[in-house]
Motif scaffolding. Structure first.
Motif, short mmCIF file in Angstrom:
data_model
loop_
_atom_site.label_atom_id
_atom_site.label_comp_id
_atom_site.label_asym_id
_atom_site.label_seq_id
_atom_site.Cartn_x
_atom_site.Cartn_y
_atom_site.Cartn_z
N GLY B 170 0.81 -1.21 0.00
CA GLY B 170 0.00 0.00 0.00
C GLY B 170 0.84 1.26 0.00
N ALA B 171 2.01 1.21 0.66
CA ALA B 171 2.84 2.42 0.74
C ALA B 171 3.40 2.79 -0.63
CB ALA B 171 3.99 2.20 1.72
N TRP B 172 3.60 1.79 -1.47
CA TRP B 172 4.24 2.04 -2.77
C TRP B 172 3.44 3.01 -3.63
CZ3 TRP B 172 8.76 1.67 -4.80
CH2 TRP B 172 8.93 1.62 -6.18
N ILE B 173 2.10 2.88 -3.57
CA ILE B 173 1.27 3.70 -4.46
C ILE B 173 1.33 5.18 -4.08
CG2 ILE B 173 -0.28 1.81 -5.06
CD1 ILE B 173 -2.28 2.88 -3.06
N PHE B 174 1.69 5.46 -2.83
CA PHE B 174 1.72 6.87 -2.41
C PHE B 174 2.85 7.65 -3.07
CE2 PHE B 174 -0.39 5.12 1.55
CZ PHE B 174 -1.65 5.43 1.08
N PHE B 186 -8.55 5.68 -1.40
CA PHE B 186 -8.32 4.23 -1.29
C PHE B 186 -9.33 3.60 -0.32
CE2 PHE B 186 -6.31 0.35 0.12
CZ PHE B 186 -5.70 -0.12 -1.02
N TRP B 187 -9.51 4.24 0.81
CA TRP B 187 -10.39 3.63 1.81
C TRP B 187 -11.86 3.84 1.48
CZ3 TRP B 187 -8.25 0.01 4.32
CH2 TRP B 187 -6.91 0.08 4.69
N THR B 188 -12.17 4.84 0.65
CA THR B 188 -13.57 5.05 0.30
C THR B 188 -13.92 4.38 -1.04
OG1 THR B 188 -12.92 7.17 -0.65
CG2 THR B 188 -13.84 7.21 1.56
N GLY B 189 -12.97 3.60 -1.55
CA GLY B 189 -13.26 2.84 -2.77
C GLY B 189 -13.25 3.68 -4.04
N GLN B 190 -12.62 4.86 -3.99
CA GLN B 190 -12.65 5.73 -5.16
C GLN B 190 -11.31 5.85 -5.87
OE1 GLN B 190 -14.17 9.13 -3.20
NE2 GLN B 190 -16.29 8.45 -3.33
N ALA B 191 -10.34 5.08 -5.38
CA ALA B 191 -9.01 5.15 -6.01
C ALA B 191 -9.07 4.44 -7.36
CB ALA B 191 -7.98 4.50 -5.10
N PRO B 192 -8.18 4.80 -8.27
CA PRO B 192 -8.17 4.10 -9.57
C PRO B 192 -7.83 2.62 -9.40
CG PRO B 192 -6.28 5.57 -9.36
CD PRO B 192 -7.17 5.85 -8.20
N PHE B 193 -8.26 1.84 -10.36
CA PHE B 193 -8.06 0.40 -10.27
C PHE B 193 -6.58 0.05 -10.11
CE2 PHE B 193 -6.90 -3.53 -12.46
CZ PHE B 193 -7.58 -4.44 -11.67
N VAL B 194 -5.72 0.82 -10.80
CA VAL B 194 -4.30 0.49 -10.77
C VAL B 194 -3.75 0.58 -9.34
CG1 VAL B 194 -3.57 2.84 -11.32
CG2 VAL B 194 -2.09 0.94 -11.89
N ALA B 195 -4.34 1.46 -8.51
CA ALA B 195 -3.88 1.57 -7.12
C ALA B 195 -4.19 0.29 -6.36
CB ALA B 195 -4.54 2.76 -6.44
N TYR B 196 -5.43 -0.21 -6.54
CA TYR B 196 -5.79 -1.46 -5.85
C TYR B 196 -4.99 -2.63 -6.41
CZ TYR B 196 -9.70 1.22 -4.03
OH TYR B 196 -10.46 2.17 -3.40
#
Lengths: 315, 486
Positions: B170-174, B186-196
């Motif tokens: 998870g830290a990498w995407i930041f 990320f926690w509200t489910g609105q991050a782009p798919f590539v982040a997940y």
């Protein structure tokens, strides 16, 4: 031929029973994974035939259970693309062409669309860079036989040049001075000399001085007394550096003897008015386009000679 | 039935099952150094994306940011544009040469202390020891049948590993987006798919590589042990077992004093083997499995203290020192071993690249001009006989404020230019435009020059920001005219 199966000693493999001249065939079955892969491809093929159009019939192939076809998919894509472009195309359609430059978004879209249409319909003669070739005008330069502002370009593309099926076409008919016996061969040569003098390619000579009088009598009515051309008749400026067919003696002699009658199709009917408008915008953007003249369709340096009130017949 | 079975079943099998390694807890200076390195590297990894850096209204406020969408790389006060990627390439080269330098000086120190595989494996092993107990307890648990208690213990361990792995992935995407914003998304489910997706992939690779594959990565997957052999020589510091001092081994602490001459110092207590994270026996000599983490030195020194023998039976030593020591001579001071042609060449190279990059960084222009000639058509003859060429010019303003820039012609006498949006009447030797902050401005430009001249005349576009004395850049180009024959 022995039909009896037996174990081949050196390899420990069963034979299939064929034997010829002492050579026996070993029974080496395919690996099971290979076999299962093969069966899987058969199942896949059956599924494919069911799902997609596959089997040819007399009137067409089977439809497949979902009715999918690549032609249908293309039609769908085209339709979606058409719907995407519809608003801007209709905006271009209702905007008079001289007002396009004031709306950069529309102008930009028109230039892009015109470029695409140009690649389809115009490159055959005018070249992919619109630089033309001998007999086909270069659309990048600043020399326009009929005018280079947006409205004039639109008219030219719509009605074509010397198009026999088009009443309002651009028409200029230079007589074939030699062929029709208007000028004798030496007179033609004298006229060539004069034209080459006013275009700065030759020095004055006795021939050119004789040609000056011939020019005055025969050519000035369209090309203007100074040979600067007249856009009303599509008569080229003979004093500038640009020659549609060439400015050397031989080419000029041919031109005066036989005249030139280049034809461009009228695109009305073949292309929609919007497409023609976009083509005009694209051609205008190539760097040779002229600003729309205020009221009188007279350009500055170009038409100085032509501005003289030469009320000559159109042909 | 088929021949494949024969091969895999034969004693000459090509695959060997992994032997589980249960490294024992150890304490000592090297272990403490390892803790320190782990703390520092993990802190850097987790904290870096959260450092803020005020860049004004036109740029993001994250200190380290790889902004792929806008193609910018921010690192504190440095901002790298895509065309300046050679800085990143330079950093990579420095990292490579640095690795050569470290390896030639102190062997596989990277592997033993700083390699992410080592750091995370070490962390996972500590979790394992904390939850399941030390080596013996772990072995017992491993052999125990799958009772409810074992299932619970396994689940517990894997859950903690997964938690650490998730924090790692998870830290990498930041690093690739504004951290607080992305965290919220990320926690509200609105991050782009590539982040997940990235988080998931990195979580799973961390979990599998750090939790289960461990030394298999170092021995079989990593190419570095094969390459490092070319970097080390007889003067490199490596972890060495001094066999002339240790052999022959005695078993058990009670070494008869009378036998001292007969037996060496090694009492075959196997402490060095039990603490080794890759499960090797260093007494068999230098080998590919050794990552030079030096935990065996810590373990052996403790035993030497107990049996009242001098420390350093297993030690960091160069091959040459070992030979000197064998002959009874004094070892050469380590500093003299470090300063030798090979390390000096690597160090010099490393410094040279670093200095060159710092110099380039300090003097680099924050404006740039890139001219792209329109070669279809190459030239256009205008009605007055002059020749026109066209260029697409890109002006880069790499500062966070809008700037006025003046494009001018250098050379090409008699030439003038104008923007496509203007008319030829406005043609001049220079054009001034305003380039927005942190943007590339594209201008289509026509240049007209007299027809007389060579078919290909060299000149340059120059661009200057602000008035005289502002930043400058230039791009050399050629003006094309028709050949004489035309």
């Amino acid at each position: 031929m022995a039909e009896q199966k037996r174990i081949d000693q050196p390899t420990g493999t069963e034979t299939v029973g064929h034997e010829w001249d002492g050579i026996e065939e070993l029974n080496t079955p395919l690996p099971r994974w290979w076999l299962w892969t093969f069966y899987a491809t058969i199942v896949f093929a059956i599924g494919y035939v069911v799902v997609y159009p596959a089997l040819p019939g007399l009137t067409g192939a089977t439809k497949g259970v979902f009715g999918w076809s690549s032609r249908g998919a293309l039609a769908e894509t085209m339709e979606a693309e058409g719907a995407r472009k519809a608003p801007i195309l209709s905006a271009i359609a209702v905007t008079p062409i001289e007002q396009l430059p004031a709306k950069p978004e529309l102008m930009n879209a028109a230039v892009q669309g015109g470029a695409a249409a140009f690649r389809t319909h115009c490159v055959q003669c005018h070249g992919s860079g619109a630089s033309g070739s001998k007999g086909y005008p270069n659309l990048n330069d600043d020399d326009w036989l009929w005018g280079g502002d947006l409205k004039t370009l639109e008219y030219t593309i719509t009605h074509g040049i010397r198009n026999p099926d088009e009443a309002e076409t651009r028409n200029s008919l230079m007589p074939a001075f030699g062929h029709d016996g208007i000028l004798t061969a030496p007179q033609v040569q004298d006229t060539v000399s004069f034209v080459r003098v006013i275009s700065g390619q030759e020095k004055q000579s006795a021939s050119s001085r004789r040609g000056a009088a011939l020019f005055e009598a025969n050519c000035a009515v369209c090309h203007g007394p100074q040979g600067k051309g007249m856009r009303e008749f599509g008569a080229p400026n003979l004093t500038d550096g640009i020659w549609l067919y060439g400015g050397d003696r031989e080419t000029l002699t041919q031109t005066i003897n036989n005249s030139r009658r280049g034809v461009m199709p009228a695109w009305r009917g073949h292309l929609s008015p919007t497409t023609i408008k976009m083509l005009a915008a694209y051609v205008h953007s190539r760097g040779g386009g002229e600003a729309t003249p205020p009221p009188a369709p007279v350009e500055t340096a170009q038409a100085e000679g032509g501005a003289a009130p030469a009320a000559a017949p159109a042909n | 039935m088929n021949s494949m079975n024969d091969i895999t079943d034969s004693p000459l099998g090509v695959y060997q099952k992994r032997k589980a390694v249960f490294p024992k807890q150890v304490d000592g200076p090297f272990r403490r150094f390892k803790w320190l390195v782990m703390a520092v590297t993990l802190t850097i990894y987790w904290v870096t994306p959260w450092i803020r850096w005020d860049r004004g209204p036109h740029a993001p406020d994250q200190a380290v940011l790889i902004d792929l969408a806008n193609r910018r790389f921010f690192m504190f006060s440095i901002e790298i544009w895509p065309h300046e990627f050679y800085y990143v390439a330079g950093l990579l080269i420095m990292a490579g040469v640095g690795l050569f330098l470290v390896t030639s000086a102190v062997g596989r120190a990277w592997c033993g202390y700083a390699c992410p595989q080592t750091v995370w494996t070490d962390l996972f092993q500590h979790v394992e020891r904390f939850l399941d107990g030390d080596r013996n307890a772990q072995i017992r648990l491993d052999r125990a049948p799958w009772t409810a208690s074992k299932v619970w213990k396994r689940m517990r361990k894997w859950a903690v590993w997964l938690l650490i792995s998730f924090a790692t992935g998870g830290a990498w995407i930041f690093y690739f987006a504004d951290a607080p914003t992305l965290q919220h998304a990320f926690w509200t489910g609105q991050a782009p798919f590539v982040a997940y997706g990235t988080t998931f992939v990195l979580t799973m690779t961390t979990f599998i590589l750090g939790g289960f594959m461990r030394e298999q990565v170092c021995i079989y997957m990593c190419p570095w042990p094969r390459i490092q052999a070319a970097m080390t020589d007889e003067k490199s510091l490596i972890v060495t077992y001094k066999h002339w001092r240790g052999e022959p081994r005695s078993h058990g602490k009670k070494r008869a004093a009378s036998d001292e001459a007969h037996f060496g110092d090694c009492i075959d207590c196997l402490q060095c083997v039990q603490v080794c994270p890759t499960g090797i026996d260093i007494r068999e000599g230098p080998q590919i499995g050794c990552i030079t983490c030096a935990l065996c030195i810590d373990a052996c020194d403790k035993v030497m203290d107990q049996i009242d023998r001098p420390r350093g039976l297993i030690d960091y030593a160069t091959e040459l020192d070992c030979e000197r020591e064998m002959r009874g001579e004094a070892p050469v001071p380590a500093i003299r071993r470090l300063l030798r042609p090979r390390t000096l060449v690597y160090f010099g190279l490393w410094c040279a690249i670093g200095v060159a990059m710092l110099f380039a960084l300090g003097t680099r222009a924050r404006i740039d001009i890139a001219a792209n000639a329109d070669r279809n058509p190459e030239y256009v003859r205008l009605s007055d006989g002059s020749i026109r060429n066209a260029w697409l010019i890109k002006l880069r303003n790499m500062e966070n404020r809008p700037r006025e820039m003046t494009i001018a012609l250098e050379g090409l006498p008699g030439a003038r230019m104008w923007k496509e949006s203007d008319t030829r009447e406005s043609a001049a030797r220079s054009i001034t435009v305003e380039v927005p902050a942190d943007q590339v401005l594209k201008e289509h430009i026509y240049v007209v020059a007299p027809a007389a001249g060579s078919a290909r005349e060299d000149f340059a576009f120059t661009v200057q920001a602000g008035g005289d004395g502002g930043e400058k850049a230039r791009d050399a180009e050629s003006f094309v005219r028709p050949e004489e024959s035309e």
